[in-house]
Scaffold this motif. Structure first.
Motif, PDB file in Angstrom:
ATOM      1  N   LEU A 166      -6.193  -0.177 -21.986  1.00 45.50           N
ATOM      2  CA  LEU A 166      -6.646  -1.340 -20.402  1.00 45.50           C
ATOM      3  C   LEU A 166      -5.934  -1.342 -19.065  1.00 45.50           C
ATOM      4  CD1 LEU A 166      -7.839  -4.472 -22.339  1.00 45.50           C
ATOM      5  CD2 LEU A 166      -9.056  -2.212 -21.393  1.00 45.50           C
ATOM      6  N   ARG A 167      -4.011  -0.956 -19.713  1.00 50.70           N
ATOM      7  CA  ARG A 167      -3.330  -0.635 -18.826  1.00 50.70           C
ATOM      8  C   ARG A 167      -3.161   0.091 -17.853  1.00 50.70           C
ATOM      9  NH1 ARG A 167      -0.074  -4.110 -22.189  1.00 50.70           N
ATOM     10  NH2 ARG A 167       0.511  -1.757 -23.166  1.00 50.70           N
ATOM     11  N   ASN A 168      -3.660   1.565 -18.748  1.00 49.72           N
ATOM     12  CA  ASN A 168      -3.860   2.803 -17.607  1.00 49.72           C
ATOM     13  C   ASN A 168      -4.904   2.509 -17.263  1.00 49.72           C
ATOM     14  OD1 ASN A 168      -0.817   3.643 -18.009  1.00 49.72           O
ATOM     15  ND2 ASN A 168      -1.689   3.739 -20.458  1.00 49.72           N
ATOM     16  N   ALA A 169      -5.789   2.282 -17.043  1.00 47.69           N
ATOM     17  CA  ALA A 169      -7.328   2.458 -16.546  1.00 47.69           C
ATOM     18  C   ALA A 169      -7.556   2.805 -15.714  1.00 47.69           C
ATOM     19  CB  ALA A 169      -8.250   1.313 -17.364  1.00 47.69           C
ATOM     20  N   MET A 209      -8.784   0.388 -12.907  1.00 48.08           N
ATOM     21  CA  MET A 209      -9.918  -0.642 -12.760  1.00 48.08           C
ATOM     22  C   MET A 209     -10.785  -0.385 -11.418  1.00 48.08           C
ATOM     23  SD  MET A 209      -9.243  -1.420 -15.674  1.00 48.08           S
ATOM     24  CE  MET A 209     -10.273  -2.865 -15.732  1.00 48.08           C
ATOM     25  N   GLY A 210     -10.643   0.314 -10.623  1.00 46.00           N
ATOM     26  CA  GLY A 210     -11.259   0.229  -8.907  1.00 46.00           C
ATOM     27  C   GLY A 210     -12.039   1.185  -9.661  1.00 46.00           C
ATOM     28  N   ARG A 211     -12.072   1.690  -9.992  1.00 50.91           N
ATOM     29  CA  ARG A 211     -12.685   2.623 -10.236  1.00 50.91           C
ATOM     30  C   ARG A 211     -14.399   3.047 -10.786  1.00 50.91           C
ATOM     31  NH1 ARG A 211     -14.351   7.022 -14.180  1.00 50.91           N
ATOM     32  NH2 ARG A 211     -15.347   8.909 -13.674  1.00 50.91           N
ATOM     33  N   PHE A 250     -20.214  -1.928 -10.711  1.00 50.12           N
ATOM     34  CA  PHE A 250     -20.813  -3.146  -9.673  1.00 50.12           C
ATOM     35  C   PHE A 250     -22.762  -1.688  -8.864  1.00 50.12           C
ATOM     36  CE2 PHE A 250     -22.548  -4.102  -5.382  1.00 50.12           C
ATOM     37  CZ  PHE A 250     -22.720  -5.455  -5.751  1.00 50.12           C
ATOM     38  N   LEU A 251     -21.973  -0.600  -8.975  1.00 51.83           N
ATOM     39  CA  LEU A 251     -22.998   0.074  -8.467  1.00 51.83           C
ATOM     40  C   LEU A 251     -24.089   0.796  -9.730  1.00 51.83           C
ATOM     41  CD1 LEU A 251     -21.419   3.169  -6.844  1.00 51.83           C
ATOM     42  CD2 LEU A 251     -22.629   1.149  -5.695  1.00 51.83           C
TER      43      LEU A 251
END
Length: 132
Positions: A44-47, A49-51, A57-58
């Motif tokens: 989770l920390r290294n993901a 998250m923006g992508r 959302f898309l």
């Protein structure tokens, strides 16, 4: 182009995205989902998250748009909510169930993910029916 409300589609996508944010938050099912899905804190920390959030959302927008096409112009509230619930439970959650059986995934993970998608499509149907 079929007659659909672009405003309702965007509102349904936003509502769907927000529901996911709440559903998978520490307030509800974050830790249980993380444990059952086998996702570590480091992952989770290294993901990116923006992508992840942007693409999520898309995909919510795509699901809302296609569901609006499915419901047709000016669906009633009963149709929107009923079809949304049926689609979420009987199409999406049932499909997850098939995969989870073969993947030997837990019932808890099925209930978390299937529950989200059942509510997601119910909410999408509600918003599409409620907004002009």
């Amino acid at each position: 182009m079929p007659e659909i409300s672009v405003v309702a589609v965007f509102a349904a996508a936003i509502a769907s995205f927000a529901l996911g944010g709440l559903w998978y938050s520490p307030v509800l099912f974050a830790k249980a989902w993380q444990r059952e899905a086998g996702v570590t804190d480091d992952q989770l920390r290294n993901a990116n998250m923006g992508r992840i959030f942007g693409l999520t959302f898309l995909l919510c927008l795509l699901a809302s748009f296609v569901f609006a096409l499915f419901l047709g112009p000016h669906p009633t509230l009963v149709l929107g909510v009923g079809a949304g619930f049926a689609a979420g439970l009987c199409w999406v959650a049932a499909s997850f169930g098939i995969n989870y059986l073969f993947e030997r995934r837990s019932l808890r993970l099925f209930l978390i993910n299937g529950g989200y998608h059942t509510l997601q499509f119910t909410l999408i149907g509600l918003v599409l029916a409620a907004l002009p």
